[in-house]
Write a protein that holds these residues in place. Structure first.
Motif, PDB file in Angstrom:
ATOM      1  N   ALA A  90      41.541  44.127  50.156  1.00  0.00           N
ATOM      2  CA  ALA A  90      42.490  43.572  49.193  1.00  0.00           C
ATOM      3  C   ALA A  90      42.484  42.049  49.250  1.00  0.00           C
ATOM      4  O   ALA A  90      42.543  41.370  48.224  1.00  0.00           O
ATOM      5  CB  ALA A  90      43.892  44.114  49.465  1.00  0.00           C
ATOM      6  N   ARG A  91      42.408  41.497  50.459  1.00  0.00           N
ATOM      7  CA  ARG A  91      42.371  40.037  50.614  1.00  0.00           C
ATOM      8  C   ARG A  91      41.113  39.465  49.985  1.00  0.00           C
ATOM      9  O   ARG A  91      41.166  38.452  49.281  1.00  0.00           O
ATOM     10  CB  ARG A  91      42.449  39.661  52.093  1.00  0.00           C
ATOM     11  N   LYS A  92      39.972  40.110  50.231  1.00  0.00           N
ATOM     12  CA  LYS A  92      38.721  39.637  49.631  1.00  0.00           C
ATOM     13  C   LYS A  92      38.784  39.691  48.112  1.00  0.00           C
ATOM     14  O   LYS A  92      38.279  38.793  47.429  1.00  0.00           O
ATOM     15  CB  LYS A  92      37.552  40.477  50.146  1.00  0.00           C
ATOM     16  N   ALA A  93      39.402  40.731  47.580  1.00  0.00           N
ATOM     17  CA  ALA A  93      39.527  40.846  46.128  1.00  0.00           C
ATOM     18  C   ALA A  93      40.422  39.737  45.575  1.00  0.00           C
ATOM     19  O   ALA A  93      40.120  39.153  44.526  1.00  0.00           O
ATOM     20  CB  ALA A  93      40.092  42.213  45.756  1.00  0.00           C
ATOM     21  N   ARG A  94      41.520  39.418  46.285  1.00  0.00           N
ATOM     22  CA  ARG A  94      42.401  38.338  45.829  1.00  0.00           C
ATOM     23  C   ARG A  94      41.696  36.990  45.899  1.00  0.00           C
ATOM     24  O   ARG A  94      41.828  36.156  45.002  1.00  0.00           O
ATOM     25  CB  ARG A  94      43.674  38.301  46.675  1.00  0.00           C
ATOM     26  N   VAL A  95      40.939  36.750  46.974  1.00  0.00           N
ATOM     27  CA  VAL A  95      40.215  35.473  47.117  1.00  0.00           C
ATOM     28  C   VAL A  95      39.171  35.345  46.017  1.00  0.00           C
ATOM     29  O   VAL A  95      39.022  34.278  45.401  1.00  0.00           O
ATOM     30  CB  VAL A  95      39.580  35.369  48.522  1.00  0.00           C
ATOM     31  N   ALA A  96      38.445  36.447  45.736  1.00  0.00           N
ATOM     32  CA  ALA A  96      37.426  36.402  44.683  1.00  0.00           C
ATOM     33  C   ALA A  96      38.068  36.138  43.320  1.00  0.00           C
ATOM     34  O   ALA A  96      37.539  35.364  42.515  1.00  0.00           O
ATOM     35  CB  ALA A  96      36.651  37.712  44.655  1.00  0.00           C
ATOM     36  N   ALA A  97      39.219  36.752  43.068  1.00  0.00           N
ATOM     37  CA  ALA A  97      39.913  36.531  41.794  1.00  0.00           C
ATOM     38  C   ALA A  97      40.397  35.088  41.688  1.00  0.00           C
ATOM     39  O   ALA A  97      40.319  34.465  40.616  1.00  0.00           O
ATOM     40  CB  ALA A  97      41.077  37.503  41.657  1.00  0.00           C
ATOM     41  N   ALA A  98      40.887  34.527  42.784  1.00  0.00           N
ATOM     42  CA  ALA A  98      41.353  33.140  42.768  1.00  0.00           C
ATOM     43  C   ALA A  98      40.193  32.176  42.549  1.00  0.00           C
ATOM     44  O   ALA A  98      40.319  31.198  41.805  1.00  0.00           O
ATOM     45  CB  ALA A  98      42.076  32.817  44.081  1.00  0.00           C
ATOM     46  N   GLN A  99      39.055  32.433  43.189  1.00  0.00           N
ATOM     47  CA  GLN A  99      37.882  31.575  42.995  1.00  0.00           C
ATOM     48  C   GLN A  99      37.394  31.645  41.552  1.00  0.00           C
ATOM     49  O   GLN A  99      37.017  30.633  40.954  1.00  0.00           O
ATOM     50  CB  GLN A  99      36.777  31.975  43.961  1.00  0.00           C
ATOM     51  N   LYS A 100      37.398  32.827  41.001  1.00  0.00           N
ATOM     52  CA  LYS A 100      36.960  32.987  39.620  1.00  0.00           C
ATOM     53  C   LYS A 100      37.901  32.245  38.675  1.00  0.00           C
ATOM     54  O   LYS A 100      37.455  31.603  37.720  1.00  0.00           O
ATOM     55  CB  LYS A 100      36.920  34.476  39.267  1.00  0.00           C
ATOM     56  N   LYS A 101      39.195  32.296  38.973  1.00  0.00           N
ATOM     57  CA  LYS A 101      40.166  31.612  38.127  1.00  0.00           C
ATOM     58  C   LYS A 101      39.998  30.096  38.209  1.00  0.00           C
ATOM     59  O   LYS A 101      40.063  29.407  37.191  1.00  0.00           O
ATOM     60  CB  LYS A 101      41.585  32.004  38.549  1.00  0.00           C
ATOM     61  N   THR A 102      39.754  29.565  39.411  1.00  0.00           N
ATOM     62  CA  THR A 102      39.562  28.116  39.532  1.00  0.00           C
ATOM     63  C   THR A 102      38.287  27.667  38.830  1.00  0.00           C
ATOM     64  O   THR A 102      38.245  26.590  38.261  1.00  0.00           O
ATOM     65  CB  THR A 102      39.538  27.689  41.005  1.00  0.00           C
ATOM     66  N   GLU A 103      37.225  28.486  38.877  1.00  0.00           N
ATOM     67  CA  GLU A 103      36.004  28.154  38.165  1.00  0.00           C
ATOM     68  C   GLU A 103      36.241  28.120  36.664  1.00  0.00           C
ATOM     69  O   GLU A 103      35.714  27.247  35.963  1.00  0.00           O
ATOM     70  CB  GLU A 103      34.900  29.154  38.500  1.00  0.00           C
ATOM     71  N   GLN A 104      37.023  29.059  36.175  1.00  0.00           N
ATOM     72  CA  GLN A 104      37.324  29.081  34.729  1.00  0.00           C
ATOM     73  C   GLN A 104      38.168  27.872  34.336  1.00  0.00           C
ATOM     74  O   GLN A 104      38.003  27.325  33.252  1.00  0.00           O
ATOM     75  CB  GLN A 104      38.038  30.386  34.365  1.00  0.00           C
TER      76      GLN A 104
END
Length: 108
Positions: A90-104
């Protein structure tokens, strides 16, 4: 197919099946459902069949919807799980989602 369409389809099929069952019972017992003395009773049976088919269709569709929701929720691990692997996933999924959001946000 939408939930309302699926419910209407289930209700229609169940109603047709119940009407055929009612008419076959009348035929088996040698009763004319259109005779004036018994018409009211058979009409009440048809109305009851309509109600039962609607309630049954709603019940079945809700069960299917809940199963679909659980299947969607099961893919994402919970951060509140007792299993350490689930919490880490779950933590990895949240980190990946946050990274994707910052890239966008950077690209926009």
């Amino acid at each position: 197919m939408s939930r309302k369409t699926r419910t209407a389809l289930y209700a229609g099929c169940a109603f047709i099946l119940m009407v055929l069952l009612i008419l076959s019972m009348a035929w088996y017992n040698g009763v004319n459902p259109l005779h004036p003395r018994t018409r009211t009773y058979w009409l009440a049976a048809i109305v009851a069949a309509l109600y039962i088919s609607l309630r049954g269709a709603i019940f079945v569709e809700r069960i299917q919807f809940r199963r679909a929701q659980k299947a969607d929720d099961a893919e994402v691990p919970s951060r509140l799980s007792a299993n350490v692997k689930d919490r880490m996933a779950a933590r990895k999924a949240r980190v990946a989602a946050a990274q994707k959001k910052t890239e966008q946000d950077k690209n926009a």
